[in-house]
Design an enzyme around this catalytic site. Structure first.
Site, PDB file in Angstrom:
ATOM      1  N   GLU A 290       0.930  -1.141  -0.025  1.00 38.10           N
ATOM      2  CA  GLU A 290       0.047  -0.029   0.101  1.00 38.10           C
ATOM      3  C   GLU A 290       0.713   1.316  -0.031  1.00 38.10           C
ATOM      4  O   GLU A 290       0.370   2.457   0.067  1.00 38.10           O
ATOM      5  CB  GLU A 290      -0.677   0.041   1.205  1.00 38.10           C
ATOM      6  CG  GLU A 290      -1.911  -1.220   1.172  1.00 38.10           C
ATOM      7  CD  GLU A 290      -2.900  -1.007   2.238  1.00 38.10           C
ATOM      8  OE1 GLU A 290      -2.900   0.029   3.227  1.00 38.10           O
ATOM      9  OE2 GLU A 290      -3.789  -2.129   2.187  1.00 38.10           O
TER      10      GLU A 290
ATOM     11  N   HIS B 256      -3.919   0.230  -6.603  1.00 39.89           N
ATOM     12  CA  HIS B 256      -2.751   0.619  -6.046  1.00 39.89           C
ATOM     13  C   HIS B 256      -2.192   1.876  -7.005  1.00 39.89           C
ATOM     14  O   HIS B 256      -2.701   2.280  -8.028  1.00 39.89           O
ATOM     15  CB  HIS B 256      -1.866  -0.514  -5.931  1.00 39.89           C
ATOM     16  CG  HIS B 256      -2.494  -1.369  -4.847  1.00 39.89           C
ATOM     17  ND1 HIS B 256      -1.729  -2.137  -3.769  1.00 39.89           N
ATOM     18  CD2 HIS B 256      -3.557  -1.724  -4.645  1.00 39.89           C
ATOM     19  CE1 HIS B 256      -2.426  -2.574  -2.917  1.00 39.89           C
ATOM     20  NE2 HIS B 256      -3.655  -2.559  -3.479  1.00 39.89           N
TER      21      HIS B 256
ATOM     22  N   HIS C  56       8.798 -22.875 -10.475  1.00 33.79           N
ATOM     23  CA  HIS C  56       8.993 -24.385 -10.465  1.00 33.79           C
ATOM     24  C   HIS C  56       9.899 -24.907  -9.607  1.00 33.79           C
ATOM     25  O   HIS C  56      10.229 -26.290  -9.541  1.00 33.79           O
ATOM     26  CB  HIS C  56       9.003 -24.987 -11.910  1.00 33.79           C
ATOM     27  CG  HIS C  56       7.995 -24.247 -12.839  1.00 33.79           C
ATOM     28  ND1 HIS C  56       6.813 -24.787 -12.848  1.00 33.79           N
ATOM     29  CD2 HIS C  56       8.013 -23.402 -13.524  1.00 33.79           C
ATOM     30  CE1 HIS C  56       5.879 -24.074 -13.724  1.00 33.79           C
ATOM     31  NE2 HIS C  56       6.780 -23.316 -14.209  1.00 33.79           N
TER      32      HIS C  56
ATOM     33  N   ARG D 266      16.524 -22.460 -14.431  1.00 37.51           N
ATOM     34  CA  ARG D 266      16.727 -21.128 -15.249  1.00 37.51           C
ATOM     35  C   ARG D 266      16.532 -19.903 -14.464  1.00 37.51           C
ATOM     36  O   ARG D 266      15.862 -19.572 -13.330  1.00 37.51           O
ATOM     37  CB  ARG D 266      15.437 -21.184 -16.252  1.00 37.51           C
ATOM     38  CG  ARG D 266      15.277 -22.350 -17.098  1.00 37.51           C
ATOM     39  CD  ARG D 266      13.996 -22.360 -18.020  1.00 37.51           C
ATOM     40  NE  ARG D 266      13.577 -23.746 -18.314  1.00 37.51           N
ATOM     41  CZ  ARG D 266      12.453 -23.984 -19.035  1.00 37.51           C
ATOM     42  NH1 ARG D 266      11.782 -23.201 -19.679  1.00 37.51           N
ATOM     43  NH2 ARG D 266      12.176 -25.462 -19.209  1.00 37.51           N
TER      44      ARG D 266
ATOM     45  N   ARG E  84       4.939 -16.264 -11.574  1.00 33.68           N
ATOM     46  CA  ARG E  84       5.646 -15.220 -12.501  1.00 33.68           C
ATOM     47  C   ARG E  84       4.541 -14.150 -12.943  1.00 33.68           C
ATOM     48  O   ARG E  84       3.137 -14.858 -13.317  1.00 33.68           O
ATOM     49  CB  ARG E  84       6.219 -16.198 -13.518  1.00 33.68           C
ATOM     50  CG  ARG E  84       7.387 -16.634 -13.400  1.00 33.68           C
ATOM     51  CD  ARG E  84       7.936 -17.640 -14.430  1.00 33.68           C
ATOM     52  NE  ARG E  84       6.953 -18.282 -14.852  1.00 33.68           N
ATOM     53  CZ  ARG E  84       7.151 -19.557 -15.879  1.00 33.68           C
ATOM     54  NH1 ARG E  84       8.034 -19.988 -16.105  1.00 33.68           N
ATOM     55  NH2 ARG E  84       5.737 -20.173 -16.104  1.00 33.68           N
TER      56      ARG E  84
ATOM     57  N   GLU F 255     -18.075   5.496  -2.872  1.00 35.75           N
ATOM     58  CA  GLU F 255     -17.919   4.138  -2.532  1.00 35.75           C
ATOM     59  C   GLU F 255     -16.978   4.147  -1.258  1.00 35.75           C
ATOM     60  O   GLU F 255     -16.186   5.229  -1.485  1.00 35.75           O
ATOM     61  CB  GLU F 255     -17.630   3.364  -3.547  1.00 35.75           C
ATOM     62  CG  GLU F 255     -17.724   1.929  -3.391  1.00 35.75           C
ATOM     63  CD  GLU F 255     -16.962   0.949  -4.604  1.00 35.75           C
ATOM     64  OE1 GLU F 255     -17.253  -0.112  -4.512  1.00 35.75           O
ATOM     65  OE2 GLU F 255     -16.520   1.731  -5.442  1.00 35.75           O
TER      66      GLU F 255
END
Ligand SMILES: Cc1ncc(COP(=O)(O)O)c(C=O)c1O
Length: 403
Positions: A165, A191, A218, A222, A252, A336
């Protein structure tokens, strides 16, 4: 349906941002690549930190940081049950990665004048098992970072700054996110800058950076430094693409969100200026109305803070006002609003299910009961929009007075 003249999220992309996204789509290389790398480098240079890695969200950034802290490749890795201090006014995914990493969150109250962590309560909560602080910079404001660094050094704690934030805010002329061992950032739609979705991690240690990159993709080799001197050492069957050194996720970003976020990030200085101006204009216009001044408490930045505000927080001073009815009326008049972060998180049903509510946090409960925020745009707010906001507040108070 209510027509909102002042929604929480305003459209922020300009033609330049859109073009940069389309350029990536036209290149047909949409998965993480050169632009992400370029953005990461520019980001860390601008903020003044050593390493940076982009992710697909701020939540993913925090998850990767916590998983790095318990990873077998890390020297001094944390152990199950080690304690992490976190303010009770927090976001869900500032908290859950702590639990998902088998660490124990310990809630700290907030300071109701700044909405940020209460440093006195923080000191009281430190035990032998405390290993880290998950600091949240609330809505672009922050606590006294000099004191936090003294505490960090005294008790040898890991400092994680959830700066989702507070991108662009400086304390003593230094960017938030660069004080601790790790900084996490979010580029979600509402943001300071956005790529639709997206996040970033900054960190100060090369090995942590390497672990983060491996977990992000993963656990494979690499993008990693694989050599005899680094933590990931090649073996004789080392296959550059399909060697898996670590456990992992796929967190990613896409190259499209990197390109759009990058385009926005270059305008951060202007965005900060506009957000600051808008913030001050809203205070000024509401403070001119006696009914608003009497019933509403507004915030200023903390001492030594040069803020890049995310939103405009408000506390209802008059406890007799029914917040729910007031905010429903405000919405019906086009403004809102939402809770400050997620309110006191220990009061959420999810916290009850996981048995996290152990004590009452007086100030956090106060902010939960009487606090809310309205949006803040990165574009300059127009006078007629300010008038509409003011009138919506006045009409909502009038409605309550006539009940
Ligand atoms: C304090 C805080 N931490 C983390 C996040 C998560 O960021 P993201 O929505 O990019 O996952 C948010 C999102 O608004 C947030 O406010």
């Amino acid at each position: 349906m209510t027509k909102l003249h002042y929604p929480l999220v305003s459209k922020i992309f300009d033609q330049e941002d859109i073009k940069s996204g389309i350029k990536v789509l036209n290149s047909k290389n949409i998965t993480m690549g050169k632009i992400t790398k370029k953005f990461e480098n520019y980001f860390k240079k601008t903020l003044g930190c050593k390493y940076s890695a982009m992710t697909n969200s701020g939540s993913s950034a925090i998850l990767l940081i916590l998983q790095t802290l318990i990873n077998p490749y890390r020297k001094n890795k944390l152990k199950p049950g080690d304690e992490v201090l976190i303010p009770a006014i927090c976001w869900s995914t500032s908290l859950w990665p702590i639990i998902q990493s088998q660490l124990k969150p310990v809630f700290v109250d907030v300071d109701k004048n700044t909405l940020n962590i209460d440093i006195n309560d923080l000191k009281k909560k430190i035990t032998k098992k405390t290993k880290a602080i998950m600091l949240i910079h609330v809505l672009g404001n922050c606590t006294n970072m000099s004191e936090i660094i003294l505490i960090k050094n005294k008790y040898k704690l890991i400092l994680i700054e959830d700066n989702c934030e507070g991108l662009g805010t400086k304390f003593n002329n230094k960017f938030l996110g660069t004080f601790g061992d790790f900084g996490a950032y979010s580029f979600y739609a509402s943001h300071q800058i956005s790529g639709g979705e997206g996040g970033m991690i900054t960190c100060s240690n090369f090995e942590d950076y390497e672990i983060i990159k491996s977990l992000r993709s993963h656990g494979w080799s690499r993008e990693l430094s694989v050599n005899k001197k680094t933590i990931f050492k090649p073996n004789k069957n080392h296959n550059k693409k399909f060697t898996f050194f670590n456990s992992g996720y796929n967190l990613r970003p896409t190259e499209v969100s990197a390109a759009i976020s990058f385009s926005q990030f270059k305008k951060l200085r202007k965005i900060k200026k506009n957000r600051k101006n808008n913030f001050n204009k809203i205070i000024k216009i509401l403070n001119k109305e006696i009914i608003c001044k009497k019933n509403l408490y507004f915030f200023n930045e903390n001492k030594n803070v040069d803020p890049c505000w995310l939103a405009f927080p408000i506390i209802l001073k008059n406890k007799k006002i029914n917040k729910k009815i007031f905010l429903e009326k405000l919405y019906s008049y086009g403004v809102e609003s939402r809770p400050i972060i997620s309110g006191d998180f220990t009061l959420q049903p999810a916290a009850k299910i996981y048995n996290l509510k152990k004590e009452r946090h007086k100030n956090s409960r106060f902010v939960h009961n009487y606090g809310f925020f309205i949006g803040l745009s990165s574009r300059n707010i127009k006078n007629n929009q300010l008038l509409k906001i003011k009138n919506s507040f006045i009409k909502s108070f009038e409605y309550l007075n006539n009940l």
